[in-house]
Design a protein around this motif. Structure first.
Motif, PDB file in Angstrom:
ATOM      1  N   ILE A 107      39.248  -5.002 -19.072  1.00 19.23           N
ATOM      2  CA  ILE A 107      38.174  -4.033 -18.893  1.00 19.23           C
ATOM      3  C   ILE A 107      37.931  -3.770 -17.410  1.00 19.23           C
ATOM      4  CG2 ILE A 107      35.726  -3.584 -19.289  1.00 19.23           C
ATOM      5  CD1 ILE A 107      35.917  -5.310 -21.804  1.00 19.23           C
ATOM      6  N   GLY A 108      37.783  -4.859 -16.650  1.00 20.59           N
ATOM      7  CA  GLY A 108      37.587  -4.721 -15.210  1.00 20.59           C
ATOM      8  C   GLY A 108      36.268  -4.054 -14.875  1.00 20.59           C
ATOM      9  N   GLY A 109      36.129  -3.622 -13.615  1.00 21.24           N
ATOM     10  CA  GLY A 109      34.875  -3.030 -13.172  1.00 21.24           C
ATOM     11  C   GLY A 109      34.936  -1.544 -12.985  1.00 21.24           C
ATOM     12  N   THR A 110      35.976  -0.896 -13.519  1.00 20.27           N
ATOM     13  CA  THR A 110      36.182   0.528 -13.262  1.00 20.27           C
ATOM     14  C   THR A 110      35.051   1.396 -13.796  1.00 20.27           C
ATOM     15  OG1 THR A 110      38.581   0.217 -13.295  1.00 20.27           O
ATOM     16  CG2 THR A 110      37.758   2.459 -13.589  1.00 20.27           C
ATOM     17  N   SER A 111      34.626   1.131 -15.040  1.00 23.57           N
ATOM     18  CA  SER A 111      33.583   1.974 -15.645  1.00 23.57           C
ATOM     19  C   SER A 111      32.299   1.938 -14.834  1.00 23.57           C
ATOM     20  CB  SER A 111      33.313   1.518 -17.085  1.00 23.57           C
ATOM     21  OG  SER A 111      34.474   1.630 -17.874  1.00 23.57           O
ATOM     22  N   VAL A 112      31.871   0.745 -14.437  1.00 24.61           N
ATOM     23  CA  VAL A 112      30.631   0.614 -13.687  1.00 24.61           C
ATOM     24  C   VAL A 112      30.805   1.095 -12.246  1.00 24.61           C
ATOM     25  CG1 VAL A 112      28.747  -0.953 -13.117  1.00 24.61           C
ATOM     26  CG2 VAL A 112      30.138  -1.391 -15.124  1.00 24.61           C
ATOM     27  N   ALA A 113      32.049   1.082 -11.743  1.00 24.41           N
ATOM     28  CA  ALA A 113      32.298   1.536 -10.371  1.00 24.41           C
ATOM     29  C   ALA A 113      31.882   2.992 -10.192  1.00 24.41           C
ATOM     30  CB  ALA A 113      33.777   1.361 -10.022  1.00 24.41           C
ATOM     31  N   ILE A 114      32.055   3.799 -11.227  1.00 23.33           N
ATOM     32  CA  ILE A 114      31.640   5.202 -11.159  1.00 23.33           C
ATOM     33  C   ILE A 114      30.136   5.282 -10.912  1.00 23.33           C
ATOM     34  CG2 ILE A 114      31.478   7.369 -12.452  1.00 23.33           C
ATOM     35  CD1 ILE A 114      34.010   6.559 -13.951  1.00 23.33           C
ATOM     36  N   LEU A 115      29.393   4.410 -11.588  1.00 21.88           N
ATOM     37  CA  LEU A 115      27.940   4.376 -11.397  1.00 21.88           C
ATOM     38  C   LEU A 115      27.601   3.927  -9.977  1.00 21.88           C
ATOM     39  CD1 LEU A 115      25.042   4.510 -12.526  1.00 21.88           C
ATOM     40  CD2 LEU A 115      25.328   2.144 -13.278  1.00 21.88           C
ATOM     41  N   TYR A 116      28.301   2.910  -9.471  1.00 24.33           N
ATOM     42  CA  TYR A 116      28.046   2.427  -8.111  1.00 24.33           C
ATOM     43  C   TYR A 116      28.227   3.557  -7.094  1.00 24.33           C
ATOM     44  CZ  TYR A 116      28.364  -2.317 -10.053  1.00 24.33           C
ATOM     45  OH  TYR A 116      28.168  -3.468 -10.766  1.00 24.33           O
ATOM     46  N   LEU A 117      29.346   4.277  -7.204  1.00 25.99           N
ATOM     47  CA  LEU A 117      29.622   5.364  -6.266  1.00 25.99           C
ATOM     48  C   LEU A 117      28.604   6.483  -6.394  1.00 25.99           C
ATOM     49  CD1 LEU A 117      33.506   5.540  -6.645  1.00 25.99           C
ATOM     50  CD2 LEU A 117      32.266   4.713  -4.664  1.00 25.99           C
ATOM     51  N   ASN A 118      28.239   6.789  -7.641  1.00 25.78           N
ATOM     52  CA  ASN A 118      27.281   7.866  -7.885  1.00 25.78           C
ATOM     53  C   ASN A 118      25.928   7.547  -7.260  1.00 25.78           C
ATOM     54  OD1 ASN A 118      25.056   8.683 -10.376  1.00 25.78           O
ATOM     55  ND2 ASN A 118      26.166  10.304  -9.337  1.00 25.78           N
ATOM     56  N   LEU A 122      27.424  10.010  -4.194  1.00 19.28           N
ATOM     57  CA  LEU A 122      28.471  10.942  -4.602  1.00 19.28           C
ATOM     58  C   LEU A 122      28.155  11.541  -5.962  1.00 19.28           C
ATOM     59  CD1 LEU A 122      31.764   9.043  -3.636  1.00 19.28           C
ATOM     60  CD2 LEU A 122      30.522  10.760  -2.306  1.00 19.28           C
ATOM     61  N   LYS A 123      28.621  12.765  -6.189  1.00 18.73           N
ATOM     62  CA  LYS A 123      28.487  13.363  -7.513  1.00 18.73           C
ATOM     63  C   LYS A 123      29.330  12.568  -8.505  1.00 18.73           C
ATOM     64  CE  LYS A 123      27.611  18.104  -5.965  1.00 18.73           C
ATOM     65  NZ  LYS A 123      28.085  19.524  -6.007  1.00 18.73           N
ATOM     66  N   VAL A 124      28.947  12.641  -9.771  1.00 15.94           N
ATOM     67  CA  VAL A 124      29.633  11.872 -10.798  1.00 15.94           C
ATOM     68  C   VAL A 124      31.110  12.249 -10.868  1.00 15.94           C
ATOM     69  CG1 VAL A 124      29.762  11.359 -13.260  1.00 15.94           C
ATOM     70  CG2 VAL A 124      27.536  11.583 -12.153  1.00 15.94           C
ATOM     71  N   GLY A 125      31.394  13.548 -10.798  1.00 12.36           N
ATOM     72  CA  GLY A 125      32.783  14.001 -10.879  1.00 12.36           C
ATOM     73  C   GLY A 125      33.625  13.457  -9.734  1.00 12.36           C
ATOM     74  N   LYS A 126      33.074  13.522  -8.519  1.00 12.35           N
ATOM     75  CA  LYS A 126      33.807  13.013  -7.361  1.00 12.35           C
ATOM     76  C   LYS A 126      33.951  11.496  -7.445  1.00 12.35           C
ATOM     77  CE  LYS A 126      34.078  13.344  -2.324  1.00 12.35           C
ATOM     78  NZ  LYS A 126      35.424  13.948  -2.382  1.00 12.35           N
TER      79      LYS A 126
END
Length: 356
Positions: A107-118, A122-126
């Motif tokens: 699973i890793g941390g990829t899914s939550v990484a989007i939230l961290y960046l957002n 950053l915009k969600v898409g970016k």
């Protein structure tokens, strides 16, 4: 996007709450203690001597981990065109690694990484495009390095061991590694195709991912995120070759430093004069170990990683007890620090971005 809905945010952050560090720590310690009790004796302890020489190489191992994290931070700064400062990049990488450390490796941390960046601006898409770009670069490293090592090393030595009772198990690793490589290659092709040729197809993949239970409440907003990814993909495709070369070089140094940690730890306790060929073999076996760790059901591969270390790298050590001890030192340097740093950073980050 509905990523800002409090209920959805709380559900996702609940999956990475600091208290979850208890599970990987208990699992890892239980496995290591079992191996140490079973294998370590007076002879083992006489083979392991802590000295100034050991301390020097342990410090070098820690420096390798610093280089690894600096590589990740530099890559994040490159992919965001310098929008993120070094301090912000450090915070995101530590949160990302903490999430990976408390979730199963697959699973890793990829899914939550989007939230961290957002939440860092950053915009969600970016954010999605950047996270997928990091996956693209990580897979590119593996896709290139694994066949190169296979080409220059003895395949039989890579997948065989002299350890009694493990030859058949390690013979099967060749097929396991090839299957894993094909899976990674397929994932790499999908990412490449989606990011640079057909972002609409990647948008469909994102919508499919948001059907997962942990992300299902956000599926209505995933469509807008997919649209943002299409726009971000246009931006990524306009990036010059030099941009991607810099990002890949940061990835290269990060992963290479990560793998060299084990080599350096073995140098800290010289049991034999390792040749250059043996160091490359140790490095190569870690790539194979990484494939095995991806299927581990435990958080961060805890327990499973230590066991694989003793069985697969035991050839380079004088006894199983020494291998178990080296596995513990390896995890103390490369894994547990992220749990401690994450426990310190995550509550403050949540308080800053979610609690007014």
């Amino acid at each position: 996007m509905s990523i800002n809905q409090p209920a959805s945010q709380n559900k996702l952050l609940n999956g990475v709450r600091p208290s979850r560090i208890v599970y990987p720590i208990l699992i890892g310690i239980a496995v290591v203690v079992y191996m140490l009790v079973k294998e370590v004796d007076g002879t083992t302890l006489s083979l392991i001597e802590f000295s100034w020489h050991s301390l020097f190489w342990i410090c070098v191992a820690l420096i390798m981990m610093v280089i690894r994290d600096l590589g990740y931070m530099a890559r994040l700064r490159i992919l965001t065109d310098g929008t993120f400062t070094w301090s912000k990049s450090f915070r995101i990488i530590m949160l990302w690694e903490f999430t990976s450390a408390i979730t199963p490796s697959a699973i890793g941390g990829t899914s939550v990484a989007i939230l961290y960046l957002n939440k860092e601006g950053l915009k969600v898409g970016k954010s999605s495009a950047i996270v997928m770009s990091t996956s693209f670069l990580d897979e590119l490293y593996f896709i290139l390095m694994f066949p190169l090592l296979i080409l220059f090393l003895d395949v039989n030595q890579l997948f065989m061991t002299d350890a009694p009772g493990h030859s058949l198990w390690l013979e099967s690793l060749l097929y396991f590694a090839l299957i894993g490589y094909l899976v990674k290659a397929g994932y790499f092709i999908v990412l490449t195709y989606g990011l640079f040729w057909n972002p609409r197809g990647l948008k469909w993949l994102l919508l499919w991912i948001f059907k997962l239970p942990i992300l299902r409440k956000w599926k209505q907003g995933a469509n807008q995120a997919g649209t943002d990814i299409i726009e971000s993909s246009k931006e990524l495709r306009r990036k010059p070759f030099w941009f991607w070369l810099k990002a890949f070089m940061a990835t290269f140094w990060s992963w290479t430093a990560r793998y060299w940690v084990v080599n350096v730890i073995l140098l800290a306790f010289i049991f034999q004069g390792y040749s250059i060929t043996e160091h490359v073999m140790i490095f190569a076996r870690q790539l194979v170990m990484w494939i095995m760790m991806l299927v581990s059901p435990t958080p961060g591969g805890s327990g499973f990683s230590e066991w694989v270390f003793t069985k697969y790298l035991g050839d380079f050590l004088p006894s199983a007890g020494v291998a178990a001890t080296m596995a513990l030192i390896w995890r103390l340097i490369s894994y547990y620090p992220y749990l401690l740093i994450g426990v310190f950073i995550l509550p403050k980050w949540i308080k800053k971005h979610f609690r007014k």
